[in-house]
Design a protein around this motif. Structure first.
Motif: not given
Lengths: 253, 253
Positions: B221-242
């Motif tokens: 998860r993302k760290t450093g925030g005051a609240h509950k740490a949110p999930f981190l995402y990235k694009f799946d390049k293959k799926k994105y291109e499709r």
């Protein structure tokens, strides 16, 4: 020299006085009737090949007005809602263009390179009566699954127009003037299936259609079938028009 | 006569040897950075007014190749994914076109009527370095909310391009090359909100984005925030291109 030859000669030799050079219009007219999707094609007298109805832009005419005029002149169709969808600008798109025997090789403005602007429309094909113009032998509906080989890049223009028609279903309702005034959900679904060329899930379809908020359910049900009578719907014209105007709901909003 | 005047004179008097008459290209380049949406404009030396970067089609060049070349010549931007969105063909669209003093009134092909083909692109504006060409004094990013008065119909061209950009969000993912490699759902939402110019509902947004099936959730998860740490995402390049290729899911399928 007959009247056709005279007219053609004048058009080929002097058309560029009236028209902008290098720019043409092509109209892909889809026709829906009885769960069939067709496309309107013309057969040229001189070149002997099929094409979509097309023409040129007058020197002081807007592009949209040209498209309407061209469609009317070439097929007799009028009051059709035409939508611009793409410009085709490959320098080799007219590969195989034949010179017109009547004036000899490459003496006409028409032999130059043309960039063409594509327009599409969807009509109920039993409600319109296309007729060929003086340049054409025939003007006929062809099933979209059985389109003959067309001149230049016209097969690809039809394919792109079909994509544009299908894409438009994401953003705009369809069916007004294509279905009877009242219709059942399965009838509406068959219209969508015919345009998309695929089968759709009945429950998802109904859910999405109702979410579009353009339908009004009538108090009476359809009668006469063997099964449980289905509900009848009609389009709420105001809501339908608003949805057409809006064009899109930006999906995310 | 300076080098600018010489170049301009040659361009105005002889450009039509190289270019098709009556057809131009205009590129609307949107830039996203730090939750701002901007558009790239040029200030003409001679006419003293702002416009989108535009140019002409070489006689043997495809329309798409022209758009790329024009953008590169006029702004220095290259390898940009440009999309054709509309042709502007009103005969009065260039109302107020000024003749160039250097050659006198209406002696140039450039004073004729032009139909222009619009292209748009979206880039991360901190990643590109626009520079004005010899025809322009300045090449600058302007906030889409504060666009100055542009020549001809260019304000309307920008408006239509913005509609096309917004519409594209219905059919295609966006964000690759605009967001850091990993990002949170709120960061992605702010990108969409910036483009659409509206606030979106957090839960609906997340649901729709996940349904697009182009994101991969990371184990950390993302760290450093005051609240509950949110999930981190990235694009799946293959799926994105499709998803980009597919262009659309026809909503109904």
């Amino acid at each position: 020299m007959g009247s056709y030859e005279k007219k053609l000669r004048e058009f080929l030799l002097q058309g560029d006085r009236n028209f902008l050079p290098h720019i043409s219009i092509d109209c892909v007219i889809f026709g829906f009737h009885d769960n069939q999707l067709k496309v309107l094609l013309l057969k040229w007298k001189d070149q002997g090949s099929w094409s979509v109805p097309g023409g040129f832009v007058k020197r002081k005419e807007s592009l949209d007005a040209s498209a309407k005029r061209v469609l009317k002149e070439r097929t007799g169709l009028k009051d059709i809602f035409l939508r611009q969808f793409q410009v085709f600008g490959d320098p080799h798109r007219e590969r195989g263009k034949k010179s017109f025997k009547i004036i000899g090789t490459s003496k006409s403005w028409i032999m130059d390179r043309f960039i063409t602007v594509g327009y599409w429309a969807l009509v109920e094909f039993s409600k319109v009566t296309p007729r060929p113009d003086w340049l054409s032998d025939e003007c006929q509906w062809w099933d979209v699954q059985q389109i003959p080989s067309l001149i230049y890049d016209h097969n690809s223009i039809v394919t792109k127009a079909l994509e544009a028609l299908r894409l438009s279903l994401n953003d705009q309702p369809v069916g007004y003037n294509l279905l009877p005034q009242t219709f059942t959900m399965p009838e509406l679904q068959r219209l969508y299936e015919t345009i998309l060329g695929v089968s759709l899930d009945r429950r998802n379809f109904q859910k999405k259609m109702l979410a579009l908020d353009v339908l009004e359910r009538l108090p009476e049900r359809k009668t006469g079938g063997a099964h449980k009578a289905p509900f009848l719907y009609k389009f709420d014209k105001k809501k339908y028009e608003r949805a057409m105007q809006k064009g899109l709901s930006f999906g995310f909003q």
